[in-house]
Design an enzyme around this catalytic site. Structure first.
Site, mmCIF file in Angstrom:
data_model
loop_
_atom_site.group_PDB
_atom_site.id
_atom_site.type_symbol
_atom_site.label_atom_id
_atom_site.label_comp_id
_atom_site.label_asym_id
_atom_site.label_seq_id
_atom_site.Cartn_x
_atom_site.Cartn_y
_atom_site.Cartn_z
ATOM 1 N N HIS A 1 0.832 -1.210 0.000
ATOM 2 C CA HIS A 1 0.000 0.000 0.000
ATOM 3 C C HIS A 1 0.862 1.253 0.000
ATOM 4 O O HIS A 1 0.533 2.246 -0.656
ATOM 5 C CB HIS A 1 -0.862 0.050 1.267
ATOM 6 C CG HIS A 1 -1.812 -1.085 1.423
ATOM 7 N ND1 HIS A 1 -1.700 -2.009 2.437
ATOM 8 C CD2 HIS A 1 -2.899 -1.444 0.698
ATOM 9 C CE1 HIS A 1 -2.688 -2.878 2.339
ATOM 10 N NE2 HIS A 1 -3.423 -2.571 1.295
ATOM 11 N N GLY B 1 -2.686 -2.406 -6.863
ATOM 12 C CA GLY B 1 -1.542 -3.316 -6.911
ATOM 13 C C GLY B 1 -1.784 -4.462 -7.889
ATOM 14 O O GLY B 1 -2.886 -5.014 -7.961
#
Ligand code: PAF
Length: 287
Positions: free
Chosen positions: A37, A147
């Site tokens: 993150h 991601g």
């Protein structure tokens, strides 16, 4: 950095940024932040004037027997980490704030959601699209950061953005890994020491299959080798191991430009996912 929890506050922030003609980067998360993150946030920081991170464990993407209640949450810890990564605003709403009404209207992910994770998590991607669409409307980001670890999620969000003309650029950031190759995930904290020692076998299996594909272009053999490696080196249960064209998630053909090699494996009781995406254009002989 400000932590806000209401849509009214978020609208004010966005209105102000738009008036100032600031570019906005959105990093959607479910919190319990890890380096993956923070890499998304760092990328957003470099490319935008305002960086908004959402932290929301979205109930609509969890099935009835999944870990919504026990999903790790720690807003105080996340706030510190997000600040260090250069986030300007954390939007951390309650479930009631995000979903005050249920008018019954649903966004349905299509064919891409029927396989891989979608096969064992029916409705999961519908829930992801629901919250991501809401966040896109609320934050009106110029760029949104996801991601590659969740490759199927990325493919499905790309389809929604393309087909429904969301005015946002998707930025996909490579998988962030531990030193031994295990993909970083908020769920890694569930792993016992034994599980943790076995978990890197997933990435090793994917790399082995990738090498096999590069050398022989034999999809079946590549899958068999990866399966064997996981079975030999873990007590885990394979949910799926798949080789598909990316981002369509269709069968690989000689025309396929990008190949997705993806796995989901239960290590202990924890379901871990990982993937590699690479190009082998024109070289697949045995599908
Ligand atoms: O990838 C995640 O963490 C979630 O699926 C997302 C995109 C934040 C939506 O809840």
């Amino acid at each position: 950095m400000n932590v806000i929890s209401t849509i009214a506050q978020l609208r004010e922030v966005v209105l102000h940024a738009k008036k100032q003609q600031q570019t906005i980067g959105l990093v959607p998360t479910m919190g319990y932040l890890h380096d993956g993150h923070l890499t998304l946030a760092a990328n957003a920081r470099q490319e935008n004037e305002l960086v908004v991170m959402s932290i929301f464990v979205n109930p609509t993407q969890f099935g009835p027997n999944e870990d919504f209640e026990s999903y790790p949450r720690d807003l105080a810890r996340d706030t510190k980490l997000a600040q260090s990564a250069g986030v300007d605003i954390i939007f951390a709403p309650s479930v009631e704030e995000m979903y005050p009404h249920d008018g019954g209207i649903r966004i349905r992910a299509g064919r891409q959601a029927e396989l891989l994770c979608g096969a064992s998590r029916p409705g999961h991607f519908d829930g992801v699209l629901q919250v991501v669409a809401k966040l896109f409307h609320l934050v009106q980001p110029d760029r949104a950061y996801f991601g590659q670890k969740d490759a199927q999620q990325v493919a499905i969000i790309q389809t929604m953005v393309r087909d429904y003309n969301f005015p946002v650029e998707l930025r996909i950031v490579p998988v962030v890994r531990e030193e031994d190759g295990l993909a970083k995930s908020s769920r890694n904290i569930y792993l016992s020491p034994l599980d943790r020692s076995q978990a890197p076998a997933i990435q090793q299996a994917l790399q082995l299959a990738k090498r096999e594909l590069q050398e022989t272009q034999d999809v079946k053999k590549a899958l068999a080798l990866a399966t064997k490696l996981i079975e030999k080196n873990t007590d885990g249960k394979i949910d799926y191991l798949a080789i598909l064209a990316y981002p369509d998630l269709t069968e690989v053909t000689p025309e396929t430009e990008q190949i997705l090699l993806a796995a989901a494996v239960y290590i202990g009781t924890t379901r871990l996912i990982d993937n590699v995406i690479f190009s082998l254009k024109g070289e697949i002989a045995h599908v």
